[in-house]
Enzyme design. Structure first.
Site, PDB file in Angstrom:
ATOM      1  N   CYS A   1      22.012  45.391  68.991  1.00 41.95           N
ATOM      2  CA  CYS A   1      22.756  46.269  68.090  1.00 41.95           C
ATOM      3  C   CYS A   1      23.755  47.084  68.904  1.00 41.95           C
ATOM      4  CB  CYS A   1      21.799  47.204  67.354  1.00 41.95           C
ATOM      5  SG  CYS A   1      22.651  48.252  66.139  1.00 41.95           S
TER       6      CYS A   1
ATOM      7  N   HIS B   1      16.276  47.273  66.653  1.00 45.50           N
ATOM      8  CA  HIS B   1      15.582  48.537  66.957  1.00 45.50           C
ATOM      9  C   HIS B   1      15.211  49.252  65.671  1.00 45.50           C
ATOM     10  CE1 HIS B   1      19.066  51.277  66.083  1.00 45.50           C
ATOM     11  NE2 HIS B   1      19.693  50.129  66.211  1.00 45.50           N
TER      12      HIS B   1
ATOM     13  N   ARG C   1      22.029  53.920  71.665  1.00 45.05           N
ATOM     14  CA  ARG C   1      20.722  54.269  72.241  1.00 45.05           C
ATOM     15  C   ARG C   1      19.935  53.080  72.784  1.00 45.05           C
ATOM     16  NH1 ARG C   1      18.766  57.169  66.887  1.00 45.05           N
ATOM     17  NH2 ARG C   1      19.738  55.239  66.144  1.00 45.05           N
TER      18      ARG C   1
ATOM     19  N   CYS D   1      17.411  51.512  62.750  1.00 46.90           N
ATOM     20  CA  CYS D   1      18.767  50.935  62.807  1.00 46.90           C
ATOM     21  C   CYS D   1      19.592  51.364  61.584  1.00 46.90           C
ATOM     22  CB  CYS D   1      18.669  49.410  62.870  1.00 46.90           C
ATOM     23  SG  CYS D   1      20.280  48.610  63.038  1.00 46.90           S
TER      24      CYS D   1
ATOM     25  N   ASP E   1      24.307  50.068  68.572  1.00 43.83           N
ATOM     26  CA  ASP E   1      23.776  51.427  68.695  1.00 43.83           C
ATOM     27  C   ASP E   1      23.763  51.904  70.156  1.00 43.83           C
ATOM     28  OD1 ASP E   1      21.758  53.630  68.881  1.00 43.83           O
ATOM     29  OD2 ASP E   1      21.528  53.211  66.736  1.00 43.83           O
TER      30      ASP E   1
HETATM   31 CO    CO Z   1      21.183  49.433  64.963  1.00 41.43          CO
END
Ligand code: CO
Length: 223
Positions: A42, A98, A46, A101, A44
């Site tokens: 992803c 994750h 993090r 998400c 993302d």
């Molecule tokens: Co995500």
């Protein structure tokens, strides 16, 4: 100092540190890459591939998009996949989702998010495919976690449906396909699914490479 300037400063320190430990570090880095892994994760911020796996530059070939999707018409993902499998000959492909998400969460709502609706539609299709299982989960958080897992599982299956992966399986018995979910609360990765070469694939998605030799292309396409 502006925030982005800090990045450039940190970069100078990082490069200097590497050189201090190993004067030939960047000569080696520039010479070649032989990553054993392709990470499809992803976008993302993090879930940084190298940091959470304790790996270094050169060890993981990385593709990231919203909600770690493997969409069979996505030229970007397919180009990364083809290069990773056919040229780099990676041994393992990791689809890494994750919990928490935002992409998956957005797909679970009925809100109109504009252009990204089209991308999130792929996750709605995963939900629809597993609707009975999803609806049986009463707790909202648990249903959300389950869709994150099912989404990863379906994306790994999507990889197995590509000619790129099937051809490599036939030729060199690799890559192994893995579906992982990263937990932001613990920092740990859960393994959700593994598909190995020779695994049974729904027959409509299986390709028979011997029956389509290039020699049989119409004359007009031969040079
Ligand atoms: Co995500």
């Amino acid at each position: 100092m502006q925030s982005y300037q800090k990045l450039l400063l940190a970069n100078k320190l990082w490069a200097a540190e590497k050189l201090e430990l190993d004067a030939g570090y960047f000569d080696d880095l520039a010479a070649d890459q032989k990553p054993e892994f392709l990470w499809i994760g992803c976008a993302d911020s993090r879930v940084p591939a190298n940091e959470v796996t304790g790996t270094h530059p050169g060890e993981i070939f990385v593709h990231r998009n919203v909600a770690n999707l493997v969409v069979h018409t996505d030229m970007n993902m397919l180009s990364v996949l083809q290069y990773a499998v056919e040229v780099l000959k990676v041994k393992h492909i990791l689809v890494v989702g994750h919990y928490g998400c935002g992409g998956v969460k957005a797909a679970m709502t009925n809100k109109d998010y504009g252009l990204i609706n089209k991308w999130l539609r792929n996750i709605k299709d995963v939900y629809s495919k597993h609707e009975t299982e999803m609806k049986a989960i009463e707790n909202d958080d648990k249903r959300f976690d389950k869709l994150v897992e099912l989404n990863v599982m379906e994306q790994v299956k999507n990889l197995s449906k590509t000619t790129i992966v099937q051809k490599a399986w036939k030729e060199r018995n690799y890559p192994h396909l893995h579906g992982w979910v990263f937990d932001l609360h613990t920092g740990l990765i859960n393994s959700i699914i593994e598909i190995l070469p020779g695994a049974e694939i729904e027959s409509i998605y299986q390709y028979d490479f011997e029956e389509t030799p290039t020699a049989e292309l119409p004359q007009v396409y031969q040079h």
